[in-house]
Enzyme design. Structure first.
Site, PDB file in Angstrom:
ATOM      1  N   MET A   1       0.837  -1.199   0.000  1.00 21.98           N
ATOM      2  CA  MET A   1       0.000   0.000   0.000  1.00 21.98           C
ATOM      3  C   MET A   1       0.872   1.249   0.000  1.00 21.98           C
ATOM      4  O   MET A   1       0.418   2.342   0.338  1.00 21.98           O
ATOM      5  CB  MET A   1      -0.955   0.008   1.193  1.00 21.98           C
TER       6      MET A   1
ATOM      7  N   HIS B   1       9.593  -3.434   3.410  1.00 21.92           N
ATOM      8  CA  HIS B   1       9.170  -3.640   2.024  1.00 21.92           C
ATOM      9  C   HIS B   1      10.372  -3.941   1.125  1.00 21.92           C
ATOM     10  O   HIS B   1      10.288  -4.780   0.219  1.00 21.92           O
ATOM     11  CB  HIS B   1       8.449  -2.397   1.500  1.00 21.92           C
TER      12      HIS B   1
ATOM     13  N   GLN C   1     -10.553  -2.610   2.471  1.00 15.26           N
ATOM     14  CA  GLN C   1     -10.099  -3.278   3.692  1.00 15.26           C
ATOM     15  C   GLN C   1     -10.089  -2.342   4.891  1.00 15.26           C
ATOM     16  O   GLN C   1      -9.648  -2.725   5.973  1.00 15.26           O
ATOM     17  CB  GLN C   1      -8.720  -3.906   3.486  1.00 15.26           C
TER      18      GLN C   1
ATOM     19  N   GLY D   1       4.819 -10.247   3.782  1.00 16.75           N
ATOM     20  CA  GLY D   1       5.556 -10.235   5.033  1.00 16.75           C
ATOM     21  C   GLY D   1       4.870 -11.057   6.110  1.00 16.75           C
ATOM     22  O   GLY D   1       3.640 -11.077   6.209  1.00 16.75           O
TER      23      GLY D   1
ATOM     24  N   LYS E   1       4.838 -10.286   9.138  1.00 15.38           N
ATOM     25  CA  LYS E   1       4.282  -9.416  10.175  1.00 15.38           C
ATOM     26  C   LYS E   1       2.762  -9.496  10.181  1.00 15.38           C
ATOM     27  O   LYS E   1       2.134  -9.497  11.236  1.00 15.38           O
ATOM     28  CB  LYS E   1       4.729  -7.965   9.983  1.00 15.38           C
TER      29      LYS E   1
ATOM     30  N   GLN F   1      -2.979 -12.656   7.664  1.00 10.24           N
ATOM     31  CA  GLN F   1      -3.187 -12.310   6.260  1.00 10.24           C
ATOM     32  C   GLN F   1      -2.414 -13.257   5.349  1.00 10.24           C
ATOM     33  O   GLN F   1      -2.938 -13.707   4.311  1.00 10.24           O
ATOM     34  CB  GLN F   1      -2.734 -10.872   6.013  1.00 10.24           C
TER      35      GLN F   1
END
Length: 283
Positions: free
Chosen positions: A34, A41, A65, A152, A154, A158
């Protein structure tokens, strides 16, 4: 010497560019973002370059989202800095659509994930979230048709949801998780860290310390419930509003009561001031 990536803003332009790469027998890795890019990233891009001969990075702040009360309008947008970072990494294509390209007038289809990955973590506190994520990621996969997609760890839940979706829908994309990149004091890198005040930034490291402490206690033989209760108390005492602090099965995200239940992952989400932070570590 770095080179500027090709910037695609429409689906036909992206497909032409990706098809041209495939005609040259290239493999393609997609890194969905995003924007507001940071070293976390960059680590995803570098992993993508190790897995494929060409790299596409998408930059799209996905409105579906975000709930109406969340930070869609305030989410940091740093286009010029993002492009400079991606050029320095020799990214081949940047896919930067507007909302109208992703959700044109009349758009009426949504992917709603189900199953064990919806385990009462983020989905309990952000019930809109994974439908928005699955829909936009599904579109990114069909638009770009990559061989690999890099996410990722993190955002661990997801990662599990997207992996399940790609498998269930036969999208032909291998989803690869990349280890969380942290600041020197342990705070997971996140675009939302810019929201933290200097004092909050110092306090934010409590999440990582609490996870490490609880993980160590579990490895040493302390009961999961006891170890997690200690960690939750530490987080609350630091001033966080805690959404969840849980140990789950690392593959299925099922609830666990014992280390014998399988490989474990500790996951946390908590709000500090106005900033909601998430993180996780392996036990």
């Amino acid at each position: 010497m770095s080179r500027s990536p090709l910037i695609a803003r429409t689906v036909p332009a992206l497909r032409r560019a990706a098809d041209n790469l495939r005609k040259r027998k290239a493999t393609i890795a997609l890194v969905p973002t995003m924007g507001a890019l940071h070293d976390g990233h960059v680590s995803l891009v570098r992993l993508a370059k190790r897995r494929a001969s060409r790299v596409v990075v998408s930059i799209f702040v996905n409105p579906t989202q975000f709930a109406p009360t969340e930070d869609f309008g305030a989410y940091p947008r740093t286009w010029k800095a993002d492009i400079a970072k991606l050029a320095a990494e020799d990214v081949d294509i940047v896919w930067h659509p507007g909302v109208e390209a992703m959700y044109p007038e009349g758009f009426a289809t949504r992917i709603v994930p189900e199953g064990p990955a919806l385990a009462g973590l983020e989905d309990r506190f952000r019930p809109h979230f994974f439908g928005g994520v699955a829909t936009v990621v599904g579109k990114l996969f069909t638009q770009c048709r990559p061989d690999f997609a890099i996410f990722g760890e993190k955002d661990f839940q997801q990662l599990r949801v997207v992996t399940q979706m790609a498998r269930d829908l036969d999208l032909g994309v291998k989803v690869i998780g990349s280890r969380t990149v942290r600041e020197r004091d342990g705070l997971a890198m996140s675009s939302r860290n810019v929201y933290l005040s200097p004092q909050e930034r110092q306090t934010a490291t409590t999440l990582y310390r609490a996870m490490k402490d609880s993980a160590g206690r579990i490895r040493a033989g302390e009961a999961i419930a006891s170890a997690m209760a200690r960690g939750a108390a530490t987080i609350k005492a630091a001033g966080f509003v805690l959404d969840y602090f849980e140990a789950r099965h690392a593959e299925t995200l099922a609830q666990v009561t014992s280390r014998k239940d399988g490989p474990l992952r500790i996951l946390v989400a908590a709000k500090l001031g106005t900033t909601r932070l998430i993180d996780n570590i392996a036990v």
